[in-house]
Design a protein around this motif. Structure first.
Motif, PDB file in Angstrom:
ATOM      1  N   GLY A 320      37.268  31.160   6.102  1.00 37.84           N
ATOM      2  CA  GLY A 320      37.835  31.134   7.443  1.00 37.84           C
ATOM      3  C   GLY A 320      37.290  30.001   8.291  1.00 37.84           C
ATOM      4  O   GLY A 320      36.484  29.188   7.843  1.00 37.84           O
ATOM      5  N   VAL A 321      37.737  29.973   9.547  1.00 43.22           N
ATOM      6  CA  VAL A 321      37.371  28.906  10.480  1.00 43.22           C
ATOM      7  C   VAL A 321      36.957  29.515  11.810  1.00 43.22           C
ATOM      8  O   VAL A 321      37.574  30.469  12.286  1.00 43.22           O
ATOM      9  CB  VAL A 321      38.564  27.945  10.703  1.00 43.22           C
ATOM     10  CG1 VAL A 321      38.201  26.837  11.688  1.00 43.22           C
ATOM     11  CG2 VAL A 321      39.032  27.338   9.391  1.00 43.22           C
ATOM     12  N   VAL A 322      35.895  28.958  12.409  1.00 41.93           N
ATOM     13  CA  VAL A 322      35.466  29.371  13.748  1.00 41.93           C
ATOM     14  C   VAL A 322      35.445  28.153  14.662  1.00 41.93           C
ATOM     15  O   VAL A 322      35.350  27.019  14.199  1.00 41.93           O
ATOM     16  CB  VAL A 322      34.066  30.032  13.729  1.00 41.93           C
ATOM     17  CG1 VAL A 322      34.075  31.306  12.914  1.00 41.93           C
ATOM     18  CG2 VAL A 322      33.014  29.060  13.197  1.00 41.93           C
ATOM     19  N   LYS A 323      35.533  28.413  15.979  1.00 37.75           N
ATOM     20  CA  LYS A 323      35.508  27.342  16.970  1.00 37.75           C
ATOM     21  C   LYS A 323      34.297  27.488  17.874  1.00 37.75           C
ATOM     22  O   LYS A 323      33.840  28.595  18.140  1.00 37.75           O
ATOM     23  CB  LYS A 323      36.792  27.357  17.804  1.00 37.75           C
ATOM     24  CG  LYS A 323      37.839  26.358  17.351  1.00 37.75           C
ATOM     25  CD  LYS A 323      38.918  26.184  18.393  1.00 37.75           C
ATOM     26  CE  LYS A 323      39.848  25.043  18.010  1.00 37.75           C
ATOM     27  NZ  LYS A 323      40.871  24.790  19.032  1.00 37.75           N
ATOM     28  N   TRP A 324      33.844  26.335  18.351  1.00 33.25           N
ATOM     29  CA  TRP A 324      32.689  26.281  19.244  1.00 33.25           C
ATOM     30  C   TRP A 324      33.140  26.045  20.673  1.00 33.25           C
ATOM     31  O   TRP A 324      34.092  25.305  20.932  1.00 33.25           O
ATOM     32  CB  TRP A 324      31.783  25.143  18.785  1.00 33.25           C
ATOM     33  CG  TRP A 324      30.713  24.758  19.750  1.00 33.25           C
ATOM     34  CD1 TRP A 324      29.531  25.388  19.942  1.00 33.25           C
ATOM     35  CD2 TRP A 324      30.721  23.637  20.635  1.00 33.25           C
ATOM     36  NE1 TRP A 324      28.798  24.728  20.894  1.00 33.25           N
ATOM     37  CE2 TRP A 324      29.512  23.652  21.339  1.00 33.25           C
ATOM     38  CE3 TRP A 324      31.641  22.627  20.895  1.00 33.25           C
ATOM     39  CZ2 TRP A 324      29.178  22.691  22.285  1.00 33.25           C
ATOM     40  CZ3 TRP A 324      31.317  21.677  21.847  1.00 33.25           C
ATOM     41  CH2 TRP A 324      30.106  21.708  22.527  1.00 33.25           C
ATOM     42  N   ARG A 325      32.473  26.708  21.634  1.00 31.35           N
ATOM     43  CA  ARG A 325      32.803  26.539  23.044  1.00 31.35           C
ATOM     44  C   ARG A 325      31.533  26.639  23.866  1.00 31.35           C
ATOM     45  O   ARG A 325      30.694  27.518  23.634  1.00 31.35           O
ATOM     46  CB  ARG A 325      33.803  27.613  23.461  1.00 31.35           C
ATOM     47  CG  ARG A 325      34.337  27.467  24.881  1.00 31.35           C
ATOM     48  CD  ARG A 325      35.402  28.526  25.130  1.00 31.35           C
ATOM     49  NE  ARG A 325      34.835  29.880  25.062  1.00 31.35           N
ATOM     50  CZ  ARG A 325      35.561  30.981  24.898  1.00 31.35           C
ATOM     51  NH1 ARG A 325      36.873  30.892  24.751  1.00 31.35           N
ATOM     52  NH2 ARG A 325      34.977  32.169  24.866  1.00 31.35           N
ATOM     53  N   ASN A 326      31.369  25.701  24.830  1.00 34.51           N
ATOM     54  CA  ASN A 326      30.166  25.677  25.662  1.00 34.51           C
ATOM     55  C   ASN A 326      30.564  25.398  27.104  1.00 34.51           C
ATOM     56  O   ASN A 326      31.382  24.523  27.368  1.00 34.51           O
ATOM     57  CB  ASN A 326      29.192  24.609  25.155  1.00 34.51           C
ATOM     58  CG  ASN A 326      27.917  24.553  25.986  1.00 34.51           C
ATOM     59  OD1 ASN A 326      27.881  23.887  27.009  1.00 34.51           O
ATOM     60  ND2 ASN A 326      26.888  25.238  25.540  1.00 34.51           N
ATOM     61  N   THR A 336      35.393  22.599  14.946  1.00 33.42           N
ATOM     62  CA  THR A 336      35.525  23.826  14.173  1.00 33.42           C
ATOM     63  C   THR A 336      34.552  23.791  13.016  1.00 33.42           C
ATOM     64  O   THR A 336      34.157  22.720  12.549  1.00 33.42           O
ATOM     65  CB  THR A 336      36.955  23.986  13.624  1.00 33.42           C
ATOM     66  OG1 THR A 336      37.269  22.849  12.807  1.00 33.42           O
ATOM     67  CG2 THR A 336      37.965  24.102  14.734  1.00 33.42           C
ATOM     68  N   PHE A 337      34.157  24.960  12.560  1.00 37.11           N
ATOM     69  CA  PHE A 337      33.272  25.091  11.413  1.00 37.11           C
ATOM     70  C   PHE A 337      33.942  26.010  10.401  1.00 37.11           C
ATOM     71  O   PHE A 337      34.532  27.022  10.766  1.00 37.11           O
ATOM     72  CB  PHE A 337      31.918  25.672  11.818  1.00 37.11           C
ATOM     73  CG  PHE A 337      31.215  24.852  12.871  1.00 37.11           C
ATOM     74  CD1 PHE A 337      30.813  23.557  12.597  1.00 37.11           C
ATOM     75  CD2 PHE A 337      30.982  25.376  14.130  1.00 37.11           C
ATOM     76  CE1 PHE A 337      30.182  22.792  13.566  1.00 37.11           C
ATOM     77  CE2 PHE A 337      30.352  24.627  15.106  1.00 37.11           C
ATOM     78  CZ  PHE A 337      29.946  23.329  14.828  1.00 37.11           C
ATOM     79  N   ALA A 338      33.859  25.636   9.138  1.00 38.79           N
ATOM     80  CA  ALA A 338      34.572  26.383   8.104  1.00 38.79           C
ATOM     81  C   ALA A 338      33.601  26.913   7.053  1.00 38.79           C
ATOM     82  O   ALA A 338      32.414  27.102   7.316  1.00 38.79           O
ATOM     83  CB  ALA A 338      35.648  25.490   7.475  1.00 38.79           C
ATOM     84  N   LYS A 395      26.853  18.040  14.493  1.00 41.37           N
ATOM     85  CA  LYS A 395      28.301  18.032  14.710  1.00 41.37           C
ATOM     86  C   LYS A 395      28.643  18.346  16.166  1.00 41.37           C
ATOM     87  O   LYS A 395      29.656  17.879  16.693  1.00 41.37           O
ATOM     88  CB  LYS A 395      28.979  19.033  13.771  1.00 41.37           C
ATOM     89  CG  LYS A 395      28.926  18.602  12.306  1.00 41.37           C
ATOM     90  CD  LYS A 395      29.616  19.591  11.394  1.00 41.37           C
ATOM     91  CE  LYS A 395      31.122  19.507  11.467  1.00 41.37           C
ATOM     92  NZ  LYS A 395      31.652  18.271  10.892  1.00 41.37           N
ATOM     93  N   LEU A 396      27.787  19.118  16.825  1.00 41.53           N
ATOM     94  CA  LEU A 396      28.025  19.458  18.224  1.00 41.53           C
ATOM     95  C   LEU A 396      27.594  18.345  19.171  1.00 41.53           C
ATOM     96  O   LEU A 396      28.300  18.020  20.122  1.00 41.53           O
ATOM     97  CB  LEU A 396      27.277  20.745  18.598  1.00 41.53           C
ATOM     98  CG  LEU A 396      27.690  22.037  17.898  1.00 41.53           C
ATOM     99  CD1 LEU A 396      26.807  23.176  18.367  1.00 41.53           C
ATOM    100  CD2 LEU A 396      29.143  22.345  18.159  1.00 41.53           C
ATOM    101  N   LEU A 397      26.418  17.766  18.924  1.00 45.24           N
ATOM    102  CA  LEU A 397      25.810  16.837  19.885  1.00 45.24           C
ATOM    103  C   LEU A 397      26.053  15.367  19.565  1.00 45.24           C
ATOM    104  O   LEU A 397      25.910  14.514  20.445  1.00 45.24           O
ATOM    105  CB  LEU A 397      24.295  17.095  19.964  1.00 45.24           C
ATOM    106  CG  LEU A 397      23.880  18.523  20.348  1.00 45.24           C
ATOM    107  CD1 LEU A 397      22.360  18.640  20.375  1.00 45.24           C
ATOM    108  CD2 LEU A 397      24.469  18.909  21.696  1.00 45.24           C
TER     109      LEU A 397
END
Length: 482
Positions: A320-326, A336-338, A395-397
């Motif tokens: 699956g896939v998840v999304k990041w939100r800040n 997204t991270f899979a 991947k975020l920063l």
């Protein structure tokens, strides 16, 4: 008797155009009688074709409206659904839903039959009850996969029916501008269905494989049945052979429908053991951690954890896939991270609240490990954990470098091109113009600046100049050399 005078104006236009096409077909067939040798006389034969009188194609085509073309295409879509049902590609339940979506779109403007199907891609509210601890995880996984399988069937049938209807409309109308406009509407209408199936292929390929196996198997057997019928019609098979082959094909079809292929999700133990982080740990440690994992199947839009909440554990994304939100970092991308991602590890290591929200972006099969269990199993050696946590942070920063990398590529880059260093208060280090850094823990200051840099933070070169950093408290820094 047929009440032709009661036909709608739209149907009359299509009827007249059909007669034009019949005239074209008649002219194509004319002369196809080579056994008699002499050419036939078209004017003489044409006298008998009273059904084709008054067929001025150019004038009739000019009268056809855009709405006429939509009705033709949607009628073709419904006919294709009936064919898919006969072929065994869809069951009656799916066929009813697909047919109703067309009925609901006949009275609207642009093609909109997909709107009536979108709800079937989402999980009903009662599935939320399956997420509670009352239900065994195997039961949750079974129902979730079955629903995903049904949604894949609906999407695939929609795409196939529209493709068939477009081909038939083009064959009937030719390169007519109005027909081409409707064909383009149909192509655009397919975008969401294609994306859904592509997401399913990336996240749960086992489901798509079973759907395709089942559909193709039923379709092949149906076409074999038709083939045998044709051989008997043209006299190549006798009655006895026909009955024998028909029975054989029908038995195979009944056997397929009775024993439909099932989706086989790999065992939880195998999925956990294949996680890159756990795979890099000593076998004894890995075995201890695997024993404390909790399997979970999360629906789309469910938060795994929220920004500011206590870091009580880490999540291993299996499928699956998840999304990041800040809320604080207003960035122009939406990462997204899979599969293979390890989430929440950084916060567990530093003992501070989660730095962002992690929301499921598809159906997600994952595993949860409590923070205490993870850390106690590893003892004081956390070097591997720090390295793994830096992959997600990078991947975020540092999206300009890591955003387009897959998880495997980012993991390889971190392993091969990074060094981890720990500095004590008062020390200083430089960042060259061909390197970047990641402050994982502690506080820094740029020499000449009073503003502190707090972990986590990206350390980037400034216009090709070397930067010097002064360590305020004990700091852990990862440096990447390009």
């Amino acid at each position: 008797m047929l009440e032709m005078d009661k036909l709608s104006i739209a149907k009359r236009r299509i009827l007249h155009y059909t007669k034009c096409q019949m005239m074209t077909k008649a002219q194509q067939v004319f002369g196809d009688d080579e056994e008699l040798g002499a050419a036939a006389d078209w004017p003489t034969i044409n006298k008998y074709f009273t059904c084709l009188n008054n067929t001025d194609e150019e004038h009739i085509v000019e009268q056809i409206h855009l709405s006429d073309m939509r009705i033709l295409l949607l009628n073709g879509v419904q006919a294709a659904y009936r064919g898919l049902l006969v072929d065994g590609r869809i069951n009656e339940s799916a066929a009813n839903i697909l047919m109703q979506s067309v009925d609901g779109a006949l009275d609207f403007g642009p093609l909109s039959d997909w709107i009536g199907l979108k709800a079937n891609l989402h999980f009903p509210n009662y599935y939320k009850f399956l997420q509670t601890s009352w239900f065994p995880q195997k039961l949750v996984t079974y129902f979730t996969v079955k629903r995903l399988e049904f949604a894949c069937n609906i999407s695939a049938a929609f795409l196939r029916a529209h493709r068939i209807a477009r081909q038939q409309l083009h064959s009937f109308m030719g390169d007519n501008e109005i027909a081409l406009a409707i064909i383009n509407e149909s192509v655009k209408e397919e975008e969401e269905a294609k994306k859904f199936l592509e997401d399913a292929r990336l996240t749960f390929p086992e489901v798509l494989h079973v759907v395709k196996t089942r559909q193709v198997g039923c379709s092949v057997l149906h076409h074999l049945f038709e083939y045998v019928q044709e051989l008997e019609t043209v006299g190549l098979l006798g009655k006895t052979e026909l009955v024998h082959l028909n029975d054989a094909v029908q038995n195979d079809l009944k056997n397929l429908l009775r024993n439909l292929p099932l989706v086989k999700i790999p065992r939880a133990h195998d999925l956990i053991s294949s996680n890159p982080l756990l795979g890099s740990l000593p076998s004894a440690v890995r075995k201890q951690i695997v024993g404390h994992t909790k399997e979970a199947m999360k629906l789309h839009g469910v938060p795994l954890y929220l920004e500011g909440s206590k870091p009580n554990g880490i999540w291993l994304i299996s499928k699956g896939v998840v999304k990041w939100r800040n809320s604080k970092r207003k960035l122009s991308f939406n990462p997204t991270f899979a599969n293979g991602s390890t989430l929440g590890l950084y916060e567990v290591l530093i003992g501070k609240p989660y730095i962002c929200d992690i929301i499921t972006y598809s159906v997600v099969h994952c595993f949860f490990i409590e923070a205490e269990k993870m850390l106690s199993a590893l003892g004081t050696d956390h070097a591997v954990l720090w390295q793994e946590s830096s992959i997600i942070l990078s991947k975020l920063l540092i999206p300009q470098i890591f955003e387009k990398m897959s998880m495997q590529e980012a993991r390889t880059f971190v392993a091969e091109c990074s060094t981890m260093s720990t500095y004590i208060a008062g020390e200083a280090f430089q960042l060259t113009d061909n390197s970047i850094g990641l402050l994982l823990d502690g506080f820094l200051k740029t020499l000449g600046s009073l503003e502190p840099i707090t972990a986590p933070a990206a350390l980037l070169p400034s216009n090709g100049k070397q930067l010097s950093y002064l360590v305020e408290t004990r700091a852990r820094v990862m440096l990447f050399n390009s």
